[in-house]
Write an enzyme that holds these catalytic residues in place. Structure first.
Site, PDB file in Angstrom:
ATOM      1  N   PHE B  13       0.817  -1.208   0.000  1.00  0.00           N
ATOM      2  CA  PHE B  13       0.000   0.000   0.000  1.00  0.00           C
ATOM      3  C   PHE B  13       0.854   1.263   0.000  1.00  0.00           C
ATOM      4  O   PHE B  13       0.543   2.228  -0.697  1.00  0.00           O
ATOM      5  CB  PHE B  13      -0.947   0.005   1.197  1.00  0.00           C
ATOM      6  CG  PHE B  13      -2.080  -0.962   1.038  1.00  0.00           C
ATOM      7  CD1 PHE B  13      -3.102  -0.690   0.141  1.00  0.00           C
ATOM      8  CD2 PHE B  13      -2.125  -2.142   1.754  1.00  0.00           C
ATOM      9  CE1 PHE B  13      -4.146  -1.575  -0.022  1.00  0.00           C
ATOM     10  CE2 PHE B  13      -3.170  -3.035   1.591  1.00  0.00           C
ATOM     11  CZ  PHE B  13      -4.175  -2.753   0.702  1.00  0.00           C
ATOM     12  N   GLU B 170     -11.271 -12.744  12.336  1.00  0.00           N
ATOM     13  CA  GLU B 170     -11.864 -12.999  11.027  1.00  0.00           C
ATOM     14  C   GLU B 170     -11.708 -14.464  10.625  1.00  0.00           C
ATOM     15  O   GLU B 170     -12.637 -15.076  10.095  1.00  0.00           O
ATOM     16  CB  GLU B 170     -11.255 -12.035   9.994  1.00  0.00           C
ATOM     17  CG  GLU B 170     -11.812 -10.629  10.186  1.00  0.00           C
ATOM     18  CD  GLU B 170     -11.112  -9.534   9.403  1.00  0.00           C
ATOM     19  OE1 GLU B 170     -11.739  -8.484   9.194  1.00  0.00           O
ATOM     20  OE2 GLU B 170      -9.946  -9.710   9.021  1.00  0.00           O
ATOM     21  N   ASP B 299       4.311  -1.034   7.531  1.00  0.00           N
ATOM     22  CA  ASP B 299       4.544  -1.945   8.650  1.00  0.00           C
ATOM     23  C   ASP B 299       6.012  -2.051   9.040  1.00  0.00           C
ATOM     24  O   ASP B 299       6.327  -2.620  10.078  1.00  0.00           O
ATOM     25  CB  ASP B 299       4.034  -3.353   8.295  1.00  0.00           C
ATOM     26  CG  ASP B 299       2.531  -3.401   8.175  1.00  0.00           C
ATOM     27  OD1 ASP B 299       1.896  -2.354   8.316  1.00  0.00           O
ATOM     28  OD2 ASP B 299       1.986  -4.500   7.947  1.00  0.00           O
TER      29      ASP B 299
END
Lengths: 440, 440
Positions: B13, B170, B299
């Site tokens: 990203f 999730e 990150d």
């Protein structure tokens, strides 16, 4: 009365259609054994290899296809041998007894005694093979982009497809088109239009099962996509450097095999005679001699067609055979005795092959089509035949999109290993050497 | 004037958004280096692992995303170290010099000194890991279906997810739902509703980055899908038999790891200080000390957020950082000198997590949602953010279909090896023994 046990080995076109025909039939308990959990729509497998479709678009879980038939059990297991004397299938999950057996395990690629060629020239029969071919083709372009030596770059831009049947033609056409249109705009250092795609066929012409005129048209279509077609050219060696054709050595990083098949080995365990391609020779009712309860179907079986030659190894033959065998079994179970069986008769609906994104050739009940109309016909037939509604819709969306944009949606290179990358794990030591040098 | 060389390592990203911002800017030549050929939409990776989406739905070739920017070159290569002193990136395809470097290589799973756990408890950071998790989960149900021993069957129906962050929640929710609804009708011998799904979290509560009330709601939602949530439970061992939690040994065939991450190792080669998770400590302009030309993003970097804690490792932070760094570079190249740089400021747009097929929790600029509205909000945001139009459409079709049918389109178990099956090749000898026995 206890139910009759029908065991179907292989959920391909033959097995799946037989199973559906026996679904919810009284007095019948069906076990479908397959080593995979999915049915594969093999006619579109080359589209997965060529990054136009995803594996899930052409594969559907067997369990969900058969979930509504309460008398069908699906067993994910590998059938190892058939014990015809004791009527049981030996699998890696135990022995499964049967009253009727339907064997349809398909075929795999054959290298005619040169099995060592497989590592350099993968065939196209399974999903992992399709994604491996995709990986090799896309990786070849990536390597060519990085490569500075002209000769090595040329080797990475040379693709050889061995075998001029429908699969070979479809693969070669797709590579030609992908390099000319889809990839051309994506690369900076190479011009993917410099790609050489060579289709090598040992016989005097390609697509021998088709009419002469159609095959000639397919050849012209291939050439317009930049594919060189070499006929009467016999491959004598395949190495990691390339291919030897006659006395000529062609340097090529990517070699694909579409030249020959061999029936699944399990057929030999029946003890019935097999033909040179390993196919079991069956009688007119598709059973083996002395065992009217053992049917051999699809690509595994050799049975004479109307012209004396064995029927072709295509989905339509397998589907009709599955239905034929299931109908005999239904009748016999209802009557409680063996019936006088009619001979299997193949209703020939025709054949087709695509060349690139908008051309095809097709023969359908005497009607011969070429070019764009044949391609639309091909599209309609394949969309219609895809098992499972979701796939149809998803494939349609993707095709429409590819068609409009010349894009290839599934153009992914996916690493083979799921564990952490060795390069990353190895990085710190390399770095220390580097930083020391940098600081000194 | 020669163009300034901007090298971006990692097309996640951060890198991708920086590249787009520098696309077709005069005076700038960009090289994007990534070891993969695709950008991965990581927030939906768990849906690939849970067989709801295909890899191609959440991954797009980097080349096609950047094809229209003529000043951007994409290099598929593995960056090994950074030589900050000589301003070059050392890769397996040679050394690449830079004037500005943007480093955004993300993170991988960390096992806190128990790297041997990885083989038994895969993490979820890459596509191969996602398909491996899918294979394990589906294979566990298949094995349970075949298994006759009650204890072994129970072991195969026990799934343990370690780590109560969004990914763990999730995954656990999706397994719970898949076994209750999707698979329930497909199996005959087992009742997939007997599945045990245990979410193990070492801390006192799950989803610590969320508001207490939302986290409590997520926990109730998980429990309604049959997931047991164990908090304050520390895993002390992971083997191929199962997991040891405190003094309790739980037999489980499938263990998934979502408990911790470690920044990509290449960050250490910068020579700048790193935090315990391996993240490079950067200044307010996201560069390392003494090197205003080296940005560390996403990150991989540790930079204090408004509350003094490091910003979370989520896509939104990375995207904003990529744009921030690219804007500084644009300005400096235009001016031809270093500008006075504003500090990076994260605009917090919120966070969300889904639980199963129709529930979620989300925080968006103070607005807190739960249940079905939160799920719709989640759906809209993710569809909108997916890069590439084809994927959006394809994902939408698949989600709509799954939603209506409770099906899971991509429920494929795909073998890892593309070469011919060893079982098949080994069949003939076994058969001979068999037939001899049968005939004797």
């Amino acid at each position: 009365m206890a139910s009759k046990q029908v065991v179907i080995v292989g959920a391909g076109f033959a097995g799946l259609n037989a199973a559906k025909r026996l679904g919810n039939v009284e007095g019948v308990a069906v076990t479908v054994i397959d080593r995979e959990n999915h049915h594969l729509f093999q006619p579109l497998l080359y589209q997965v290899a060529m990054a136009a479709l995803s594996p899930a678009d052409i594969a559907v879980p067997i369990r969900s296809l058969l979930a509504r038939y309460r008398n069908i059990r699906v067993l994910k297991a590998t059938a190892q041998t058939i014990d015809v004397a004791h009527r049981k299938v030996v699998t890696d999950a135990g022995e499964i007894p049967y009253d009727y057996l339907l064997l349809g395990c398909g075929a795999q690629h054959a290298y005619f005694g040169h099995e060592e060629w497989e590592a350099h020239a993968p065939g196209l029969k399974t999903l992992p093979q399709a994604t491996e071919i995709r990986r090799r083709v896309l990786e070849a372009f990536e390597t060519a982009e990085r490569e500075t030596r002209a000769e090595e770059r040329r080797r990475h831009l040379t693709f050889i497809v061995i075998g001029g049947g429908p699969t070979g033609v479809e693969l070669a056409g797709a590579i030609g088109e992908m390099s000319r249109y889809t990839l051309a705009r994506d690369f900076r250092s190479i011009d993917p239009r410099q790609t050489r795609v060579i289709l090598v066929e040992a016989g005097p012409r390609i697509l021998t099962s088709f009419d002469d005129r159609l095959a000639a048209r397919a050849m012209r279509d291939l050439e317009s996509l930049g594919v060189q077609v070499w006929t009467s050219a016999r491959v004598t060696d395949v190495t990691d450097e390339g291919v030897v054709v006659g006395s000529e050595k062609i340097a090529a990083a990517t070699v694909l095999w579409a030249a020959g098949v061999r029936a699944a080995d399990i057929g030999r365990s029946l003890g019935a005679p097999v033909d040179p391609a390993g196919r079991v020779i069956t009688g007119p009712d598709l059973t083996i001699e002395g065992h009217p309860e053992v049917f051999v179907l699809g690509d595994m079986s050799s049975r004479a067609g109307p012209n004396g030659r064995s029927l072709p190894g295509v989905a339509l033959v397998a589907m009709q055979e599955g239905v034929y065998a299931a109908d005999i079994i239904r009748k016999e179970i209802r009557k409680g005795a063996q019936i006088s069986r009619p001979a299997f008769k193949y209703v020939d609906l025709g054949q087709m092959a695509t060349i690139g994104r908008s051309r095809a050739i097709s023969e359908f009940r005497g009607l011969k089509l070429t070019g764009v109309p044949a391609w639309w016909f091909w599209l309609l037939v394949h969309i219609y035949r895809l098992s499972g509604f979701r796939n149809r819709l998803s494939v349609l969306v993707q095709w429409a999109w590819s068609f409009m944009t010349f894009g290839r949606g599934a153009r992914l290179i996916v690493a083979k290993d799921w564990q952490s990358y060795p390069e990353v794990a190895a990085a710190p030591p390399a770095f220390e050497a580097k930083v020391n040098r940098g600081n000194s």
